[in-house]
Enzyme design. Sequence first.
Site, PDB file in Angstrom:
ATOM      1  N   GLY A  58     -39.508  92.107  23.327  1.00  0.00           N
ATOM      2  CA  GLY A  58     -39.914  91.014  22.457  1.00  0.00           C
ATOM      3  C   GLY A  58     -41.413  90.936  22.352  1.00  0.00           C
ATOM      4  O   GLY A  58     -42.153  91.559  23.107  1.00  0.00           O
ATOM      5  N   LYS A  59     -41.812  90.147  21.358  1.00  0.00           N
ATOM      6  CA  LYS A  59     -43.228  90.012  21.092  1.00  0.00           C
ATOM      7  C   LYS A  59     -43.510  88.530  20.932  1.00  0.00           C
ATOM      8  O   LYS A  59     -42.743  87.815  20.302  1.00  0.00           O
ATOM      9  CB  LYS A  59     -43.524  90.746  19.789  1.00  0.00           C
ATOM     10  CG  LYS A  59     -44.950  91.134  19.597  1.00  0.00           C
ATOM     11  CD  LYS A  59     -45.061  92.058  18.400  1.00  0.00           C
ATOM     12  CE  LYS A  59     -45.636  91.302  17.233  1.00  0.00           C
ATOM     13  NZ  LYS A  59     -45.776  92.117  16.031  1.00  0.00           N
ATOM     14  N   ALA A  67     -46.786  85.247  21.043  1.00  0.00           N
ATOM     15  CA  ALA A  67     -48.149  84.941  20.634  1.00  0.00           C
ATOM     16  C   ALA A  67     -49.166  85.600  21.565  1.00  0.00           C
ATOM     17  O   ALA A  67     -50.250  85.967  21.158  1.00  0.00           O
ATOM     18  CB  ALA A  67     -48.358  83.437  20.627  1.00  0.00           C
ATOM     19  N   ASN A  68     -48.766  85.779  22.830  1.00  0.00           N
ATOM     20  CA  ASN A  68     -49.739  86.242  23.810  1.00  0.00           C
ATOM     21  C   ASN A  68     -49.546  87.665  24.279  1.00  0.00           C
ATOM     22  O   ASN A  68     -50.159  88.064  25.258  1.00  0.00           O
ATOM     23  CB  ASN A  68     -49.714  85.328  25.042  1.00  0.00           C
ATOM     24  CG  ASN A  68     -50.101  83.922  24.682  1.00  0.00           C
ATOM     25  OD1 ASN A  68     -50.984  83.724  23.857  1.00  0.00           O
ATOM     26  ND2 ASN A  68     -49.432  82.950  25.268  1.00  0.00           N
ATOM     27  N   GLY A  69     -48.695  88.398  23.617  1.00  0.00           N
ATOM     28  CA  GLY A  69     -48.528  89.756  24.084  1.00  0.00           C
ATOM     29  C   GLY A  69     -47.175  90.326  23.728  1.00  0.00           C
ATOM     30  O   GLY A  69     -46.417  89.744  22.972  1.00  0.00           O
ATOM     31  N   VAL A  91     -43.634  92.409  25.338  1.00  0.00           N
ATOM     32  CA  VAL A  91     -42.884  92.666  26.570  1.00  0.00           C
ATOM     33  C   VAL A  91     -41.974  93.873  26.375  1.00  0.00           C
ATOM     34  O   VAL A  91     -41.246  93.954  25.397  1.00  0.00           O
ATOM     35  CB  VAL A  91     -42.040  91.437  26.971  1.00  0.00           C
ATOM     36  CG1 VAL A  91     -41.278  91.711  28.262  1.00  0.00           C
ATOM     37  CG2 VAL A  91     -42.914  90.204  27.138  1.00  0.00           C
ATOM     38  N   LYS A  94     -45.245  93.168  30.715  1.00  0.00           N
ATOM     39  CA  LYS A  94     -45.946  92.471  29.636  1.00  0.00           C
ATOM     40  C   LYS A  94     -47.384  92.950  29.531  1.00  0.00           C
ATOM     41  O   LYS A  94     -48.125  92.946  30.501  1.00  0.00           O
ATOM     42  CB  LYS A  94     -45.926  90.956  29.874  1.00  0.00           C
ATOM     43  CG  LYS A  94     -46.590  90.189  28.738  1.00  0.00           C
ATOM     44  CD  LYS A  94     -46.168  88.746  28.702  1.00  0.00           C
ATOM     45  CE  LYS A  94     -46.845  88.023  27.553  1.00  0.00           C
ATOM     46  NZ  LYS A  94     -46.311  86.681  27.346  1.00  0.00           N
ATOM     47  N   ASP A 127     -43.906  74.420  27.604  1.00  0.00           N
ATOM     48  CA  ASP A 127     -43.376  75.020  26.383  1.00  0.00           C
ATOM     49  C   ASP A 127     -41.889  75.338  26.527  1.00  0.00           C
ATOM     50  O   ASP A 127     -41.476  76.481  26.447  1.00  0.00           O
ATOM     51  CB  ASP A 127     -44.178  76.286  26.066  1.00  0.00           C
ATOM     52  CG  ASP A 127     -44.017  76.725  24.627  1.00  0.00           C
ATOM     53  OD1 ASP A 127     -43.366  75.993  23.853  1.00  0.00           O
ATOM     54  OD2 ASP A 127     -44.528  77.794  24.271  1.00  0.00           O
TER      55      ASP A 127
HETATM   56  N1  ATP Z   1     -38.509  89.059  32.427  1.00  0.00           N
HETATM   57  C1  ATP Z   1     -37.939  89.275  31.249  1.00  0.00           C
HETATM   58  N2  ATP Z   1     -36.702  89.782  31.188  1.00  0.00           N
HETATM   59  C2  ATP Z   1     -36.118  90.004  29.992  1.00  0.00           C
HETATM   60  N3  ATP Z   1     -36.684  89.735  28.792  1.00  0.00           N
HETATM   61  C3  ATP Z   1     -37.915  89.234  28.771  1.00  0.00           C
HETATM   62  C4  ATP Z   1     -38.604  88.971  29.995  1.00  0.00           C
HETATM   63  N4  ATP Z   1     -39.808  88.466  29.677  1.00  0.00           N
HETATM   64  C5  ATP Z   1     -39.882  88.406  28.333  1.00  0.00           C
HETATM   65  N5  ATP Z   1     -38.751  88.865  27.754  1.00  0.00           N
HETATM   66  C6  ATP Z   1     -38.489  88.958  26.303  1.00  0.00           C
HETATM   67  O1  ATP Z   1     -39.691  89.122  25.599  1.00  0.00           O
HETATM   68  C7  ATP Z   1     -39.904  88.063  24.675  1.00  0.00           C
HETATM   69  C8  ATP Z   1     -41.384  87.689  24.577  1.00  0.00           C
HETATM   70  O2  ATP Z   1     -41.867  87.308  25.853  1.00  0.00           O
HETATM   71  P1  ATP Z   1     -42.730  86.017  26.100  1.00  0.00           P
HETATM   72  O3  ATP Z   1     -42.003  84.841  25.565  1.00  0.00           O
HETATM   73  O4  ATP Z   1     -43.153  86.045  27.511  1.00  0.00           O
HETATM   74  O5  ATP Z   1     -43.982  86.326  25.197  1.00  0.00           O
HETATM   75  P2  ATP Z   1     -45.099  85.321  24.754  1.00  0.00           P
HETATM   76  O6  ATP Z   1     -46.184  86.146  24.163  1.00  0.00           O
HETATM   77  O7  ATP Z   1     -45.465  84.445  25.878  1.00  0.00           O
HETATM   78  O8  ATP Z   1     -44.328  84.520  23.640  1.00  0.00           O
HETATM   79  P3  ATP Z   1     -44.480  83.042  23.115  1.00  0.00           P
HETATM   80  O9  ATP Z   1     -44.815  83.215  21.684  1.00  0.00           O
HETATM   81  O10 ATP Z   1     -43.097  82.478  23.315  1.00  0.00           O
HETATM   82  O11 ATP Z   1     -45.529  82.384  23.944  1.00  0.00           O
HETATM   83  C9  ATP Z   1     -39.028  86.944  25.155  1.00  0.00           C
HETATM   84  O12 ATP Z   1     -38.611  86.107  24.129  1.00  0.00           O
HETATM   85  C10 ATP Z   1     -37.857  87.690  25.782  1.00  0.00           C
HETATM   86  O13 ATP Z   1     -36.918  88.036  24.811  1.00  0.00           O
END
Ligand code: ATP
Lengths: 245, 322
Positions: free
Chosen positions: B35-36, B38-40, B42, B55, B148
């Site tokens: 997934g993607k 706002a902050n990076g 994964v 991440k 959040d």
């Molecule tokens: N530990 C994990 N195990 C499985 N999937 C994960 C894990 N961490 C993140 N993901 C997947 O990656 C996606 C993006 O991760 P995350 O929400 O940490 O990113 P973000 O940049 O913080 O996003 P946001 O826009 O929600 O702040 C998640 O919605 C999830 O589907």
Amino acid sequence: MRKGALRQILLITDGCSNHGEDPIAMAALAREQGITVNVIGVLDQDTIDENGLREIEGIAMSGGGVSQVVYAKQLSQTVQMVTRKAMTQTLQGVVNRELKQILGSDVSLEDLPPEKRGEVMEVVDELGETVELEVLILIDTSGSMKTKLPTVKEALFDLSLSLNARIGDNRFAVFVFPGKHSDVEKVLDWTPKLEALSTIFPKLTSGGLTPTGPALREAMTYFNQKRSLRRLISGDESYFEESSM
Amino acid sequence: MMNHTLKNHLCNLRAGTVITGKWHKHGYKIIKRLGKGANGVVYLAESTKELVALKLSDNSTAITSEVNVLRRFSKVQGVALGPSLLDVDDWRDPYTNQVIPFYVMEYIKGDEFFTFIRKRGKEWIVILVLQLLSALEKLHKEGWVFGDLKPENLLVAGPAPTIRLLDVGGTTLQGRAIKEFTEFYDRGYWGIGSRKAEPSYDLFAVAMIMIHACYPTRFEKKGDGRRQLMSMIQADATLRKYQSVLIKAINGEYKQVAEMKRDLIAAIHHDSYMPRQKTNERTRTAGRHKKRKKRSGLVETTMIVMALLFIYVLYIYGKVLQ
Ligand SMILES: Nc1ncnc2c1ncn2[C@@H]1O[C@H](COP(=O)(O)OP(=O)(O)OP(=O)(O)O)[C@@H](O)[C@H]1O
């Protein structure tokens, strides 16, 4: 034992300036005086033109701030994010400079092992929560911005909600440009509460010119007056770094 | 919502790419993108031992904050509040020769909250919400607020469905200003409260998750936010069952998770044992029924436990005889 304040200008506009000094130069000038300039470009459905976009990015870059182009609908969330991000960025800059003094000239946060970085970040977080913040909001009310003003108002209330949840104090001032009689006009003097805005906003009329540069120049002096009034430390970047000892 | 400054190719790393840390020298082989945000971005990746989630972000500040929180969580004994943190390091990106910070965490395999509800049925909503409340309770006890909270940040892992919290970027110390939020789940947006990090901030979001679970299409605030939410609760059969709990959570009347959990449990039992009645009658008698229900619940549980024990003894006995 008082900390200095972080000072920001938040420029909200929907296009290109067409009158007076180059706003990018004015932003650089602000930065020299320890004021960060952030820019939010507000779109309708259409996309912004190339020149407008370049100017928005240019102002933020030379003003040491953050820029973001959004549809009017997303304005609330963006305004607070941009302000926060710029705060962190500035504080990080301050902390980095201190680090360099301690560790030697060529060390930045990225050169520290990840474990140490965490501790530095906690300091930045702590500062971001407690530092005094002054935000001068500069709103373009020319031409097509008019229809977006209700949304801008909402976004500013939202900003005040976010920032007033912090432990540190906030002060806001609101200017619009062009003004009725000059390039820029004050609509709200320094206050901790942006809610006072609701009574003044409806009175605005919007004109044709977009004097972004002159508006920025004016805005800066408003900080300066205040600064000398409050007898805070003068001199380049030391506005924030200073004092507490 | 924000523009991504993250370099495009970092979001599209090819499977098989090996990310090696500059400090600790551990290598991780990319399998696919998870997934993607706002902050990076994964990725699912493979270390020498196991599958991990990795991440990456060119925003060092964001990564560092998240790592700080994950570290704290790993100190909370015995409970998995977020994914556990495995490694933190920098990767020298060979394409740009830039140093990209990353961290490695436990890979949580599961469905997103709403996906799970869609597959398994609405009766799971309250059960997962109860689990969520238990996790929040621990978090709050440690002096934090999640911030959040939204369904995208909740995964339901198996085999026994268990809710897990992801994306700890918004986690904030109590008494401070909420660091990150999503409008729809934010009481400030609805005009119902401040953005101070306090337990009631999370509980508002929990109520919104329940409402959103029953109104799958995202809606916006129109006029008086509180009134709008109240009438939506009234208009939905599932939500109506828990209306007193939802209303209190929305109004910020629960100062602690435990209070909301208690009321929600009461409402669940109340609902399944009682014949349909008019609301006002129900609330009047609620107190008494609650108690009775609890006792009969206890009897049931005891019987089940006894039966299980009996079977277990038989099983052990069988084993021993073999
Ligand atoms: N530990 C994990 N195990 C499985 N999937 C994960 C894990 N961490 C993140 N993901 C997947 O990656 C996606 C993006 O991760 P995350 O929400 O940490 O990113 P973000 O940049 O913080 O996003 P946001 O826009 O929600 O702040 C998640 O919605 C999830 O589907």
